[in-house]
Design a protein around this motif. Structure first.
Motif, PDB file in Angstrom:
ATOM      1  N   TRP A   1       0.828  -1.211   0.000  1.00 30.85           N
ATOM      2  CA  TRP A   1       0.000   0.000   0.000  1.00 30.85           C
ATOM      3  C   TRP A   1       0.866   1.267   0.000  1.00 30.85           C
ATOM      4  O   TRP A   1       0.615   2.189  -0.771  1.00 30.85           O
ATOM      5  CB  TRP A   1      -0.929   0.021   1.230  1.00 30.85           C
ATOM      6  N   ILE A   2       1.888   1.289   0.852  1.00 32.87           N
ATOM      7  CA  ILE A   2       2.715   2.510   0.930  1.00 32.87           C
ATOM      8  C   ILE A   2       3.487   2.693  -0.381  1.00 32.87           C
ATOM      9  O   ILE A   2       3.599   3.799  -0.901  1.00 32.87           O
ATOM     10  CB  ILE A   2       3.657   2.490   2.163  1.00 32.87           C
ATOM     11  N   ASN A   3       3.991   1.588  -0.938  1.00 29.21           N
ATOM     12  CA  ASN A   3       4.682   1.679  -2.231  1.00 29.21           C
ATOM     13  C   ASN A   3       3.753   2.209  -3.308  1.00 29.21           C
ATOM     14  O   ASN A   3       4.152   3.024  -4.134  1.00 29.21           O
ATOM     15  CB  ASN A   3       5.217   0.299  -2.653  1.00 29.21           C
ATOM     16  N   GLN A   4       2.518   1.750  -3.283  1.00 28.82           N
ATOM     17  CA  GLN A   4       1.530   2.183  -4.283  1.00 28.82           C
ATOM     18  C   GLN A   4       1.252   3.682  -4.175  1.00 28.82           C
ATOM     19  O   GLN A   4       1.206   4.388  -5.160  1.00 28.82           O
ATOM     20  CB  GLN A   4       0.229   1.422  -4.026  1.00 28.82           C
ATOM     21  N   ILE A   5       1.074   4.158  -2.940  1.00 34.89           N
ATOM     22  CA  ILE A   5       0.741   5.572  -2.713  1.00 34.89           C
ATOM     23  C   ILE A   5       1.860   6.482  -3.217  1.00 34.89           C
ATOM     24  O   ILE A   5       1.601   7.554  -3.763  1.00 34.89           O
ATOM     25  CB  ILE A   5       0.492   5.833  -1.201  1.00 34.89           C
ATOM     26  N   PHE A   6       3.105   6.040  -3.050  1.00 35.29           N
ATOM     27  CA  PHE A   6       4.244   6.906  -3.399  1.00 35.29           C
ATOM     28  C   PHE A   6       5.006   6.418  -4.620  1.00 35.29           C
ATOM     29  O   PHE A   6       6.163   6.785  -4.805  1.00 35.29           O
ATOM     30  CB  PHE A   6       5.176   7.053  -2.180  1.00 35.29           C
ATOM     31  N   GLU A   7       4.340   5.621  -5.462  1.00 31.58           N
ATOM     32  CA  GLU A   7       5.079   5.039  -6.594  1.00 31.58           C
ATOM     33  C   GLU A   7       5.645   6.104  -7.541  1.00 31.58           C
ATOM     34  O   GLU A   7       6.653   5.873  -8.195  1.00 31.58           O
ATOM     35  CB  GLU A   7       4.249   3.995  -7.337  1.00 31.58           C
ATOM     36  N   ASN A   8       5.014   7.281  -7.596  1.00 36.05           N
ATOM     37  CA  ASN A   8       5.516   8.320  -8.500  1.00 36.05           C
ATOM     38  C   ASN A   8       6.375   9.366  -7.787  1.00 36.05           C
ATOM     39  O   ASN A   8       6.695  10.397  -8.357  1.00 36.05           O
ATOM     40  CB  ASN A   8       4.342   9.017  -9.196  1.00 36.05           C
ATOM     41  N   VAL A   9       6.682   9.119  -6.536  1.00 37.17           N
ATOM     42  CA  VAL A   9       7.474  10.082  -5.776  1.00 37.17           C
ATOM     43  C   VAL A   9       8.881   9.509  -5.588  1.00 37.17           C
ATOM     44  O   VAL A   9       9.094   8.603  -4.782  1.00 37.17           O
ATOM     45  CB  VAL A   9       6.825  10.392  -4.408  1.00 37.17           C
ATOM     46  N   GLU A  10       9.796  10.047  -6.358  1.00 37.46           N
ATOM     47  CA  GLU A  10      11.152   9.495  -6.392  1.00 37.46           C
ATOM     48  C   GLU A  10      11.866   9.552  -5.042  1.00 37.46           C
ATOM     49  O   GLU A  10      12.647   8.676  -4.698  1.00 37.46           O
ATOM     50  CB  GLU A  10      11.956  10.280  -7.412  1.00 37.46           C
ATOM     51  N   LYS A  11      11.580  10.598  -4.262  1.00 34.87           N
ATOM     52  CA  LYS A  11      12.288  10.793  -2.990  1.00 34.87           C
ATOM     53  C   LYS A  11      11.872   9.802  -1.903  1.00 34.87           C
ATOM     54  O   LYS A  11      12.510   9.731  -0.865  1.00 34.87           O
ATOM     55  CB  LYS A  11      11.983  12.196  -2.451  1.00 34.87           C
ATOM     56  N   VAL A  12      10.755   9.115  -2.110  1.00 40.76           N
ATOM     57  CA  VAL A  12      10.233   8.240  -1.041  1.00 40.76           C
ATOM     58  C   VAL A  12      10.525   6.767  -1.336  1.00 40.76           C
ATOM     59  O   VAL A  12      10.288   6.268  -2.430  1.00 40.76           O
ATOM     60  CB  VAL A  12       8.720   8.464  -0.831  1.00 40.76           C
ATOM     61  N   GLU A  13      11.040   6.093  -0.310  1.00 42.52           N
ATOM     62  CA  GLU A  13      11.362   4.668  -0.403  1.00 42.52           C
ATOM     63  C   GLU A  13      10.706   3.971   0.787  1.00 42.52           C
ATOM     64  O   GLU A  13      10.513   4.613   1.824  1.00 42.52           O
ATOM     65  CB  GLU A  13      12.882   4.560  -0.273  1.00 42.52           C
TER      66      GLU A  13
END
Ligand code: ADP
Length: 158
Positions: free
Chosen positions: A53-65
């Motif tokens: 879920w967290i990966n999905q939410i931030f899949e387009n945000v390069e800074k977030v891992e």
């Protein structure tokens, strides 16, 4: 490189967590969401789902891992070279709890700073325990969960 970690159990990741994380993005070069794993504590939602879920939410945000870690948060900071721990504050109860942890961490690891962001007023009452309760009893918790997730995946837990 300014690296922060955002630790929590995220069981589940709510719009409160999402808001804190998105607001912190301009402050750091990279933010690693650290899902704390404790082999002796059973979570409500599986680790696989929380990670997905967290990966999905931030899949387009390069800074977030997103990563999983078992053990002390400060050890994870050392492992990934992070000097900042990001936490959200909702209430004075959060403050007292967070203050103790942050001050102990600071004493033991003076190089690591804990950074707090105050929750938006509308997110103050949102907490993972209440959301788990709503889901457990078959209620609709979608208004408290980030957009774009498959709500059916929340219903199957019990
Ligand atoms: P923990 O299990 O360590 O309490 P959580 O997964 O509940 O972790 O939360 C992780 C972080 O997000 C904590 O700093 C917590 O205060 C913050 N947080 C939780 N819910 C909200 C919210 N509704 N608004 C802002 N911050 C929140």
């Amino acid at each position: 490189m300014k690296i922060a970690i955002f630790p929590g159990s995220f069981d589940p990741f709510t719009i409160g967590h999402e808001s804190i994380l998105r607001r912190a993005i301009p402050m750091f070069d990279k933010i690693i969401v650290m899902i704390g794993f404790n082999a002796n504590k059973k979570s409500f939602f599986s680790l696989e789902k929380r990670l997905k879920w967290i990966n999905q939410i931030f899949e387009n945000v390069e800074k977030v891992e997103v990563r999983v870690h078992e053990g002390l948060t400060v050890d994870f900071c050392k492992e990934v070279g992070a000097r900042y721990i990001l936490r959200g504050l909702r209430t004075s109860a959060d403050f007292e709890y967070e203050r103790a942890i942050a001050q102990v961490n600071k004493k033991m690891h003076p190089e690591i700073e804990t950074v707090f962001l105050l929750t938006l007023p509308e997110h103050t009452p949102i907490n993972a325990t209440i959301i788990r309760d709503i889901v457990f009893h078959g209620g609709d918790a979608s208004m408290f969960l980030p957009k774009g997730l498959d709500m059916n995946e929340f219903k199957t837990e019990k």
